[in-house]
Design a protein around this motif. Structure first.
Motif, PDB file in Angstrom:
ATOM      1  N   ALA A 133      -1.771  22.139 -14.244  1.00  0.00           N
ATOM      2  CA  ALA A 133      -0.831  21.155 -13.706  1.00  0.00           C
ATOM      3  C   ALA A 133      -0.667  21.421 -12.213  1.00  0.00           C
ATOM      4  N   ALA A 134      -0.987  20.420 -11.410  1.00  0.00           N
ATOM      5  CA  ALA A 134      -0.847  20.537  -9.958  1.00  0.00           C
ATOM      6  C   ALA A 134       0.627  20.584  -9.587  1.00  0.00           C
ATOM      7  N   GLY A 135       0.909  21.233  -8.473  1.00  0.00           N
ATOM      8  CA  GLY A 135       2.288  21.380  -8.024  1.00  0.00           C
ATOM      9  C   GLY A 135       2.908  20.095  -7.492  1.00  0.00           C
ATOM     10  N   GLY A 136       2.120  19.106  -7.149  1.00  0.00           N
ATOM     11  CA  GLY A 136       2.660  17.846  -6.652  1.00  0.00           C
ATOM     12  C   GLY A 136       2.068  17.470  -5.305  1.00  0.00           C
ATOM     13  N   GLY A 137       1.997  16.198  -5.064  1.00  0.00           N
ATOM     14  CA  GLY A 137       1.465  15.707  -3.797  1.00  0.00           C
ATOM     15  C   GLY A 137      -0.033  15.464  -3.881  1.00  0.00           C
ATOM     16  N   PHE A 138      -0.489  14.512  -3.060  1.00  0.00           N
ATOM     17  CA  PHE A 138      -1.899  14.136  -3.068  1.00  0.00           C
ATOM     18  C   PHE A 138      -2.804  15.311  -2.712  1.00  0.00           C
ATOM     19  N   GLY A 139      -2.445  16.064  -1.665  1.00  0.00           N
ATOM     20  CA  GLY A 139      -3.279  17.179  -1.224  1.00  0.00           C
ATOM     21  C   GLY A 139      -3.476  18.209  -2.324  1.00  0.00           C
ATOM     22  N   GLN A 140      -2.412  18.523  -3.030  1.00  0.00           N
ATOM     23  CA  GLN A 140      -2.487  19.495  -4.125  1.00  0.00           C
ATOM     24  C   GLN A 140      -3.420  18.991  -5.229  1.00  0.00           C
ATOM     25  N   PHE A 177      -5.800  16.736  -5.020  1.00  0.00           N
ATOM     26  CA  PHE A 177      -7.174  16.647  -4.511  1.00  0.00           C
ATOM     27  C   PHE A 177      -7.843  18.020  -4.503  1.00  0.00           C
ATOM     28  N   LEU A 178      -7.154  19.028  -3.969  1.00  0.00           N
ATOM     29  CA  LEU A 178      -7.729  20.370  -3.896  1.00  0.00           C
ATOM     30  C   LEU A 178      -7.991  20.955  -5.288  1.00  0.00           C
ATOM     31  N   LEU A 179      -7.055  20.762  -6.215  1.00  0.00           N
ATOM     32  CA  LEU A 179      -7.258  21.292  -7.562  1.00  0.00           C
ATOM     33  C   LEU A 179      -8.393  20.566  -8.282  1.00  0.00           C
ATOM     34  N   ARG A 180      -8.498  19.271  -8.083  1.00  0.00           N
ATOM     35  CA  ARG A 180      -9.585  18.524  -8.708  1.00  0.00           C
ATOM     36  C   ARG A 180     -10.936  19.003  -8.175  1.00  0.00           C
ATOM     37  N   SER A 181     -11.025  19.200  -6.865  1.00  0.00           N
ATOM     38  CA  SER A 181     -12.270  19.694  -6.256  1.00  0.00           C
ATOM     39  C   SER A 181     -12.602  21.095  -6.758  1.00  0.00           C
ATOM     40  N   ALA A 182     -11.611  21.973  -6.800  1.00  0.00           N
ATOM     41  CA  ALA A 182     -11.834  23.341  -7.274  1.00  0.00           C
ATOM     42  C   ALA A 182     -12.223  23.344  -8.754  1.00  0.00           C
ATOM     43  N   SER A 183     -11.644  22.445  -9.535  1.00  0.00           N
ATOM     44  CA  SER A 183     -11.968  22.375 -10.966  1.00  0.00           C
ATOM     45  C   SER A 183     -13.431  22.029 -11.185  1.00  0.00           C
ATOM     46  N   ARG A 184     -13.950  21.102 -10.408  1.00  0.00           N
ATOM     47  CA  ARG A 184     -15.365  20.738 -10.537  1.00  0.00           C
ATOM     48  C   ARG A 184     -16.270  21.913 -10.187  1.00  0.00           C
ATOM     49  N   LEU A 185     -15.919  22.620  -9.129  1.00  0.00           N
ATOM     50  CA  LEU A 185     -16.691  23.790  -8.713  1.00  0.00           C
ATOM     51  C   LEU A 185     -16.651  24.868  -9.805  1.00  0.00           C
ATOM     52  N   MET A 186     -15.467  25.130 -10.326  1.00  0.00           N
ATOM     53  CA  MET A 186     -15.318  26.157 -11.363  1.00  0.00           C
ATOM     54  C   MET A 186     -16.035  25.766 -12.649  1.00  0.00           C
ATOM     55  N   ALA A 187     -16.041  24.493 -13.003  1.00  0.00           N
ATOM     56  CA  ALA A 187     -16.731  24.046 -14.218  1.00  0.00           C
ATOM     57  C   ALA A 187     -18.215  24.371 -14.134  1.00  0.00           C
ATOM     58  N   GLY A 188     -18.819  24.136 -12.983  1.00  0.00           N
ATOM     59  CA  GLY A 188     -20.235  24.459 -12.797  1.00  0.00           C
ATOM     60  C   GLY A 188     -20.483  25.956 -12.880  1.00  0.00           C
ATOM     61  N   GLN A 189     -19.608  26.733 -12.263  1.00  0.00           N
ATOM     62  CA  GLN A 189     -19.753  28.192 -12.312  1.00  0.00           C
ATOM     63  C   GLN A 189     -19.591  28.711 -13.742  1.00  0.00           C
ATOM     64  N   LEU A 227      -1.526  24.309   2.265  1.00  0.00           N
ATOM     65  CA  LEU A 227      -1.698  23.087   1.461  1.00  0.00           C
ATOM     66  C   LEU A 227      -1.642  23.315  -0.043  1.00  0.00           C
ATOM     67  N   LEU A 228      -1.747  24.547  -0.512  1.00  0.00           N
ATOM     68  CA  LEU A 228      -1.706  24.781  -1.956  1.00  0.00           C
ATOM     69  C   LEU A 228      -0.367  25.382  -2.351  1.00  0.00           C
TER      70      LEU A 228
END
Length: 101
Positions: free
Chosen positions: A56-63, A65-77, A32-33
């Motif tokens: 910049a996401a590679g394209g598509g909703f799944g990409q 969504f996953l990058l947005r979720s990972a970004s939030r996690l990484m921001a907290g870390q 998916l990534l």
């Protein structure tokens, strides 16, 4: 190359201007990534260096969504890591306590 547990990713430097910015393409090699690009901008400030990340996401909703979720996690870390680093730096510059005589 970046490794975390069972996952590995290949990072290719696409553009680099020392002291200003660098851009990488990251191939996470997970379902998916797709590969995505990230630019890190470095800016001098009166108290150090500000690092700004643009991804910049590679394209598509799944990409996206996953990058947005990972970004939030990484921001907290990153925020927790910055707090720990600031505390360690403040402790390192404290004058040593004098031993009792």
């Amino acid at each position: 190359h970046c490794v975390h547990g069972k996952s590995a990713s290949v990072e290719e430097i696409l553009d680099w201007r020392p002291y200003d910015y660098f851009t990488i393409q990251n191939d996470v090699r997970m379902p998916l990534l797709r590969p995505f690009r990230t630019t890190y901008e470095l800016e001098d400030t009166p108290t150090g260096t500000r690092v700004t990340e643009y991804t910049a996401a590679g394209g598509g909703f799944g990409q996206r969504f996953l990058l947005r979720s990972a970004s939030r996690l990484m921001a907290g870390q990153l925020a927790r890591g910055q707090q720990a680093l600031q505390a360690a730096a403040a402790k390192a510059v404290e004058p040593p306590s004098q031993a009792p005589e």
